[in-house]
Design an enzyme around this catalytic site. Structure first.
Site, PDB file in Angstrom:
ATOM      1  N   GLY A   1       1.466  31.699  36.019  1.00 44.04           N
ATOM      2  CA  GLY A   1       2.669  32.503  36.224  1.00 44.04           C
ATOM      3  C   GLY A   1       2.399  33.995  36.122  1.00 44.04           C
ATOM      4  N   CYS A   2       1.591  34.378  35.164  1.00 45.63           N
ATOM      5  CA  CYS A   2       1.281  35.800  34.967  1.00 45.63           C
ATOM      6  C   CYS A   2       0.435  36.338  36.113  1.00 45.63           C
ATOM      7  CB  CYS A   2       0.578  35.995  33.630  1.00 45.63           C
ATOM      8  SG  CYS A   2       1.617  35.523  32.223  1.00 45.63           S
TER       9      CYS A   2
END
Length: 160
Positions: A44-45
């Site tokens: 996600g990051c």
């Protein structure tokens, strides 16, 4: 939690190249998209940082810089930036000072274990140093595009 109209808390943090970024120095110069994320090198990051990097020129056209903050150290940020080809500045908040100022350092449950961590959040700060949008618990996919629309609205309001 911070809200629209609040003065953005000032902080100074080192980036991946160990150069200091001072939020107060941006007042009067440009808008800032300040986003907090849990960790480098997670799916996600990585998606979020890549999306912001891919659209960095578009943000710049609206007199806006994008800055990411996590508790990772400068070396980890540099490795992440280089591995993923990121262009945005990644700031190291190892003591979670900025995370606490922005109320994003919170207890979370991960795999049944409660521990402290970063609540994925984004703040759009105008040239006067005021929070114009405070977005908590954001989803990485499509987030950069949604934030870009808010920045465009901010600049069009300022132009009037």
């Amino acid at each position: 939690m911070l809200q629209s109209g609040d003065i953005a808390p000032a902080f100074s943090l080192p980036d991946a190249d160990m150069e200091i970024f001072d939020l107060a120095s941006q007042v009067g110069k440009q808008n800032v998209v300040l986003y907090f994320y849990p960790r480098d090198n997670t799916p996600g990051c990585t998606l979020q940082a890549a999306d912001f990097s891919d659209h960095e020129d578009e943000f710049a056209r609206y007199d806006c810089i994008v800055v990411g903050v996590s508790p990772d150290d400068c070396l980890t940020h540099a490795e992440f930036r280089d591995k993923e080809g990121l262009s945005i500045r990644l700031l190291s908040d190892t003591d979670t000072e900025a995370c606490r100022l922005y109320k994003v350092w919170q207890e979370r449950e991960v795999d049944g274990v409660r521990k402290m961590g970063v609540r994925r959040s984004t703040f759009i700060i105008d040239k006067a140093g005021r929070v114009r949008h405070a977005l908590y618990d954001v989803m990485p996919r499509g987030h950069a595009a949604a934030v870009f629309e808010l920045v465009k609205e901010l600049e069009s309001r300022n132009a009037k």
